[in-house]
Write a protein that holds these residues in place. Structure first.
Motif, PDB file in Angstrom:
ATOM      1  N   ALA A 176       0.874  -1.176   0.000  1.00 21.41           N
ATOM      2  CA  ALA A 176       0.000   0.000   0.000  1.00 21.41           C
ATOM      3  C   ALA A 176       0.908   1.222   0.000  1.00 21.41           C
ATOM      4  CB  ALA A 176      -0.901  -0.010   1.227  1.00 21.41           C
ATOM      5  N   MET A 177       0.670   2.121  -0.943  1.00 18.77           N
ATOM      6  CA  MET A 177       1.538   3.292  -1.079  1.00 18.77           C
ATOM      7  C   MET A 177       0.748   4.575  -0.845  1.00 18.77           C
ATOM      8  SD  MET A 177       3.815   2.084  -4.357  1.00 18.77           S
ATOM      9  CE  MET A 177       5.110   3.296  -4.133  1.00 18.77           C
ATOM     10  N   ASN A 178       1.432   5.533  -0.254  1.00 22.47           N
ATOM     11  CA  ASN A 178       0.874   6.867  -0.009  1.00 22.47           C
ATOM     12  C   ASN A 178      -0.426   6.832   0.787  1.00 22.47           C
ATOM     13  OD1 ASN A 178       2.898   8.503  -1.288  1.00 22.47           O
ATOM     14  ND2 ASN A 178       2.186   7.612  -3.206  1.00 22.47           N
ATOM     15  N   MET A 179      -0.425   6.033   1.831  1.00 28.74           N
ATOM     16  CA  MET A 179      -1.582   5.956   2.719  1.00 28.74           C
ATOM     17  C   MET A 179      -1.520   7.122   3.708  1.00 28.74           C
ATOM     18  SD  MET A 179      -2.866   3.262   1.442  1.00 28.74           S
ATOM     19  CE  MET A 179      -4.207   2.953   2.562  1.00 28.74           C
ATOM     20  N   ASP A 180      -2.683   7.586   4.155  1.00 20.54           N
ATOM     21  CA  ASP A 180      -2.713   8.663   5.146  1.00 20.54           C
ATOM     22  C   ASP A 180      -2.074   8.186   6.445  1.00 20.54           C
ATOM     23  OD1 ASP A 180      -4.013  10.426   3.454  1.00 20.54           O
ATOM     24  OD2 ASP A 180      -6.003   9.773   4.099  1.00 20.54           O
ATOM     25  N   SER A 181      -1.299   9.081   7.056  1.00 21.62           N
ATOM     26  CA  SER A 181      -0.639   8.763   8.321  1.00 21.62           C
ATOM     27  C   SER A 181      -0.629   9.999   9.201  1.00 21.62           C
ATOM     28  CB  SER A 181       0.801   8.301   8.067  1.00 21.62           C
ATOM     29  OG  SER A 181       1.537   8.259   9.269  1.00 21.62           O
ATOM     30  N   SER A 182      -1.091   9.839  10.433  1.00 20.90           N
ATOM     31  CA  SER A 182      -1.079  10.977  11.357  1.00 20.90           C
ATOM     32  C   SER A 182       0.350  11.342  11.749  1.00 20.90           C
ATOM     33  CB  SER A 182      -1.909  10.659  12.601  1.00 20.90           C
ATOM     34  OG  SER A 182      -1.405   9.510  13.243  1.00 20.90           O
ATOM     35  N   GLN A 183       1.256  10.361  11.743  1.00 19.59           N
ATOM     36  CA  GLN A 183       2.648  10.613  12.132  1.00 19.59           C
ATOM     37  C   GLN A 183       3.486  11.180  10.991  1.00 19.59           C
ATOM     38  OE1 GLN A 183       4.403   7.042  13.661  1.00 19.59           O
ATOM     39  NE2 GLN A 183       2.856   6.770  15.238  1.00 19.59           N
ATOM     40  N   LEU A 184       3.298  10.636   9.785  1.00 19.11           N
ATOM     41  CA  LEU A 184       4.187  10.968   8.668  1.00 19.11           C
ATOM     42  C   LEU A 184       3.533  11.814   7.580  1.00 19.11           C
ATOM     43  CD1 LEU A 184       5.761   7.408   8.174  1.00 19.11           C
ATOM     44  CD2 LEU A 184       6.725   9.320   9.448  1.00 19.11           C
ATOM     45  N   GLY A 185       2.235  12.015   7.653  1.00 23.17           N
ATOM     46  CA  GLY A 185       1.524  12.665   6.554  1.00 23.17           C
ATOM     47  C   GLY A 185       1.052  11.611   5.573  1.00 23.17           C
ATOM     48  N   SER A 186       2.003  10.894   4.971  1.00 26.56           N
ATOM     49  CA  SER A 186       1.673   9.726   4.158  1.00 26.56           C
ATOM     50  C   SER A 186       2.760   8.681   4.362  1.00 26.56           C
ATOM     51  CB  SER A 186       1.507  10.089   2.684  1.00 26.56           C
ATOM     52  OG  SER A 186       2.707  10.552   2.141  1.00 26.56           O
ATOM     53  N   LYS A 187       2.388   7.438   4.126  1.00 24.75           N
ATOM     54  CA  LYS A 187       3.295   6.324   4.393  1.00 24.75           C
ATOM     55  C   LYS A 187       3.003   5.183   3.441  1.00 24.75           C
ATOM     56  CE  LYS A 187       0.208   4.028   7.668  1.00 24.75           C
ATOM     57  NZ  LYS A 187       0.046   3.472   9.006  1.00 24.75           N
ATOM     58  N   ASP A 188       3.920   4.228   3.410  1.00 21.84           N
ATOM     59  CA  ASP A 188       3.724   2.982   2.681  1.00 21.84           C
ATOM     60  C   ASP A 188       3.649   1.844   3.697  1.00 21.84           C
ATOM     61  OD1 ASP A 188       4.049   4.530   0.411  1.00 21.84           O
ATOM     62  OD2 ASP A 188       5.862   3.516  -0.278  1.00 21.84           O
ATOM     63  N   ILE A 189       3.033   0.753   3.282  1.00 20.12           N
ATOM     64  CA  ILE A 189       2.914  -0.447   4.114  1.00 20.12           C
ATOM     65  C   ILE A 189       3.211  -1.655   3.227  1.00 20.12           C
ATOM     66  CG2 ILE A 189       1.370  -1.873   5.537  1.00 20.12           C
ATOM     67  CD1 ILE A 189      -0.390   0.686   5.859  1.00 20.12           C
ATOM     68  N   VAL A 190       3.943  -2.626   3.765  1.00 23.80           N
ATOM     69  CA  VAL A 190       4.206  -3.879   3.054  1.00 23.80           C
ATOM     70  C   VAL A 190       3.821  -5.029   3.977  1.00 23.80           C
ATOM     71  CG1 VAL A 190       5.988  -5.385   2.074  1.00 23.80           C
ATOM     72  CG2 VAL A 190       6.090  -2.927   1.661  1.00 23.80           C
ATOM     73  N   LYS A 191       3.019  -5.967   3.441  1.00 29.99           N
ATOM     74  CA  LYS A 191       2.650  -7.181   4.175  1.00 29.99           C
ATOM     75  C   LYS A 191       3.235  -8.371   3.425  1.00 29.99           C
ATOM     76  CE  LYS A 191      -1.838  -5.844   6.051  1.00 29.99           C
ATOM     77  NZ  LYS A 191      -3.223  -6.323   6.214  1.00 29.99           N
ATOM     78  N   ILE A 192       3.910  -9.250   4.160  1.00 30.33           N
ATOM     79  CA  ILE A 192       4.505 -10.436   3.557  1.00 30.33           C
ATOM     80  C   ILE A 192       4.007 -11.648   4.328  1.00 30.33           C
ATOM     81  CG2 ILE A 192       6.648 -11.558   2.834  1.00 30.33           C
ATOM     82  CD1 ILE A 192       7.738  -8.537   3.796  1.00 30.33           C
ATOM     83  N   GLU A 193       3.322 -12.527   3.630  1.00 33.60           N
ATOM     84  CA  GLU A 193       2.789 -13.716   4.291  1.00 33.60           C
ATOM     85  C   GLU A 193       3.865 -14.774   4.474  1.00 33.60           C
ATOM     86  OE1 GLU A 193      -1.060 -15.258   3.186  1.00 33.60           O
ATOM     87  OE2 GLU A 193      -1.540 -13.372   2.181  1.00 33.60           O
ATOM     88  N   ASN A 194       3.806 -15.442   5.617  1.00 34.33           N
ATOM     89  CA  ASN A 194       4.657 -16.594   5.933  1.00 34.33           C
ATOM     90  C   ASN A 194       6.151 -16.303   5.864  1.00 34.33           C
ATOM     91  OD1 ASN A 194       2.395 -18.342   6.347  1.00 34.33           O
ATOM     92  ND2 ASN A 194       2.160 -18.397   4.124  1.00 34.33           N
TER      93      ASN A 194
END
Length: 156
Positions: free
Chosen positions: A47-65
């Motif tokens: 997920a890219m450029n998500m709203d973030s109260s700390q950073l303004g915008s942020k990315d998230i990466v999820k990796i299964e297993n």
């Protein structure tokens, strides 16, 4: 009047694996490179450029297993010094830790100075002192060349 509920896309939670949150915006692809992803086997959500109260915008990466190795976390800290690593087991976060930039970085980056001894055939390991964590700024131990965040990012 027919009021339809707006379409909402939700990312499925992972049963086991790692969630890397608070990645500096637009750096998630660098994180994937560090982790050798995509590898054709791992299920990865970005997920890219998500709203973030700390950073303004942020990315998230999820990796299964997959849980990260300490060396991978050290590299992520160089390009996303505010990132948080969440270990998920059976749909629950069992461990949560902020990445930590080391005082000294060894063997991860190369010095951009072509005249630095680390770029010769001498076999000298790259070594940098951390001058600043936000933004990341390093100094080569040998030639004292400063290396800024964009030069660090370009190596991943």
């Amino acid at each position: 009047m027919d009021m339809k509920k707006p379409f909402e896309l939700r990312v499925k939670p992972i049963k086991n694996g790692t969630v890397i949150d608070h990645i500096t915006a637009n750096r998630s692809l660098n994180v994937l490179n560090i982790l050798g992803l995509p590898d054709g086997r791992s299920k990865v959500t970005v997920a890219m450029n998500m709203d973030s109260s700390q950073l303004g915008s942020k990315d998230i990466v999820k990796i299964e297993n997959r849980e990260l190795k300490p060396s991978e976390v050290d590299q992520i800290a160089l390009i996303a010094p505010r990132a948080t690593i969440n270990i998920v087991r059976d749909y629950k976060i069992v461990e949560k830790a902020k990445v930590r930039l080391m005082d000294e970085v060894r063997g991860i980056l190369r010095c951009p100075n072509p005249n630095c001894i680390t770029n010769s055939d001498e076999g000298v390991e790259n070594r940098f002192y951390v001058i600043s964590e936000e933004p990341v700024l390093l100094r080569c131990y040998y030639c004292e060349r400063l290396i800024e965040a964009d030069e660090i990012e370009s190596q991943f």
